[in-house]
Design a protein around this motif. Structure first.
Motif, short mmCIF file in Angstrom:
data_model
loop_
_atom_site.label_atom_id
_atom_site.label_comp_id
_atom_site.label_asym_id
_atom_site.label_seq_id
_atom_site.Cartn_x
_atom_site.Cartn_y
_atom_site.Cartn_z
N ASP A 1 0.92 -1.16 0.03
CA ASP A 1 0.26 -0.04 0.08
C ASP A 1 0.90 1.32 0.07
OD1 ASP A 1 -1.54 2.26 0.96
OD2 ASP A 1 -3.19 0.77 1.52
N ALA B 1 0.28 4.40 -0.03
CA ALA B 1 -0.07 5.69 0.60
C ALA B 1 0.24 5.34 2.18
CB ALA B 1 -1.79 6.05 0.78
N ARG C 1 2.29 3.18 3.10
CA ARG C 1 3.74 2.51 3.24
C ARG C 1 3.79 1.29 3.99
NH1 ARG C 1 7.25 6.79 0.88
NH2 ARG C 1 6.17 8.95 1.49
N SER D 1 3.79 17.83 5.31
CA SER D 1 2.69 17.00 5.04
C SER D 1 2.68 16.18 6.49
CB SER D 1 2.82 15.89 3.88
OG SER D 1 2.63 16.71 2.77
N SER E 1 10.99 6.12 -3.23
CA SER E 1 9.58 6.12 -3.39
C SER E 1 9.00 5.69 -4.71
CB SER E 1 8.90 7.46 -3.21
OG SER E 1 9.08 8.01 -1.87
N GLU F 1 7.64 2.06 -6.26
CA GLU F 1 6.33 2.06 -7.10
C GLU F 1 6.49 1.08 -8.36
OE1 GLU F 1 4.81 6.19 -7.64
OE2 GLU F 1 4.94 5.76 -5.29
#
Ligand code: PMV
Length: 326
Positions: free
Chosen positions: A21, A23, A25, A73, A190, A194
């Motif tokens: 996942d 978002a 992590r 964030s 990141s 992906e």
């Protein structure tokens, strides 16, 4: 309130590469690491009405727009939990070069999580801190607990947490880190996570990684350094073959990286118990027991092309200190 935290970088013996996942992590597999004594981030966070917006300063370094966004964030996440809207000033510095695969995001987000949550008036448990640090930057969760740390894959955000399996003094290992290149890498981890499924070798890594995890934990319990080293080196090679066969391919190694890898293998043939592991960068972590440290450092210093050698012992996890950066 102003709070300062120090968090170590960590070196994974069984690597985290690929997420279930993005978002949250959540990792595709469990991982196992050691905190590094000489490679750490210090971060001071101050929440105060005097700041009109979040201010983020990297001492001795520049900060990119996307790094700033990721940090603010994370502050938003912490403000949400603390139910405050106060802006913050964040000042941070690393004891090692940023962006070279020495996992500055791990120590960085671990230090930020501990400093900011406490500065926001929260008193989260270690487990909660690991969840929050993980959402900031996956492997950061392993820099929260002390010493040798396992990050469980889990089945949800609440169960994918990190915990210590041994204190730093359990085993006097050394991670002799060879810095071979300090230039910034072009592809962030990141992005790399992906595109992991584009590697035809990804499935077979996933099928074998749990076996390596059981094997290394057993070797760790027995302090069987050769079995331990063989397994961590195998896992590093496995991750890098996946990286190199992804689209786009990720070639983190430089010529000097390969030279050190070959030298380590040769020293082993010559009878020295020494193994390598490499993260998302060109630098080589050379693992040995403390009684071999000086010999390993001497041998590494005789090779050409290594910019710096940083010898790390096992270290405690993220913690609050009283000296502030501003
Ligand atoms: O935490 P991230 O997204 O920077 O991923 C780190 C992945 C590796 O450093 C390559 C391996 C690991 O487990 O630390």
């Amino acid at each position: 309130m102003k709070i300062t935290a120090i968090a170590p970088a960590n070196i994974a013996f069984i690597k985290y590469w690929g997420k279930r996942d993005a978002a949250l992590r959540l990792p595709a597999n469990a991982s196992f690491s050691m905190n590094l004594s000489e490679s750490y981030t210090t971060t001071t966070v101050d929440f105060s009405d005097q700041y009109r917006e979040d201010e983020v300063i990297f001492l001795d370094d520049t900060i990119t727009g996307s790094e700033r966004k990721r940090i603010t964030s994370h502050l938003d996440r912490i403000r949400d939990i603390a139910k405050i809207s106060t802006r913050a000033k964040v000042v941070t510095k690393n004891s090692f070069p940023k962006g070279t695969g020495v996992a500055s995001s791990a120590s960085g987000f671990a230090a930020l999580t501990v400093a900011a949550s406490n500065a926001a008036g929260l008193s989260l448990s270690e487990r909660e801190l690991t969840i929050l640090a993980r959402i900031g930057s996956g492997s950061a969760c392993r820099s929260i607990p002390d010493g040798f740390v396992v990050w469980d894959k889990g089945i949800s955000s609440d169960s994918s947490t990190a915990h210590s399996i041994a204190r730093p003094d359990y085993w006097d290992l050394r991670d002799v880190l060879c810095i071979v290149d300090t230039s910034m890498k072009k592809i962030t981890t990141s992005e790399g996570h992906e595109s992991v499924e584009s590697s035809p070798l990804w499935k077979s890594r996933l099928e074998s990684v749990d076996v390596r995890m059981s094997r290394i934990l057993e070797a760790f319990e027995k302090k069987d350094f050769n079995r331990f080293g063989e397994t961590l080196e195998e896992d590093s090679d496995s991750m890098h073959t996946v990286m190199q066969t992804q689209t786009p391919p990720l070639y983190y190694w430089r010529e000097t990286t390969v030279m050190v890898m070959k030298a380590v293998r040769q020293w082993r043939v010559d009878g020295l118990a020494v193994y390598y592991t490499i993260d998302a960068g060109p630098n080589v972590h050379v693992l040995c027991e403390s009684h071999s440290e000086n010999l390993v450092k001497k041998k590494l210093s005789e090779l050409t092309g290594i910019e710096r050698i940083i010898s790390n012992a096992p270290a405690k996890g993220a913690h609050i200190v009283t000296d502030h950066l501003f």
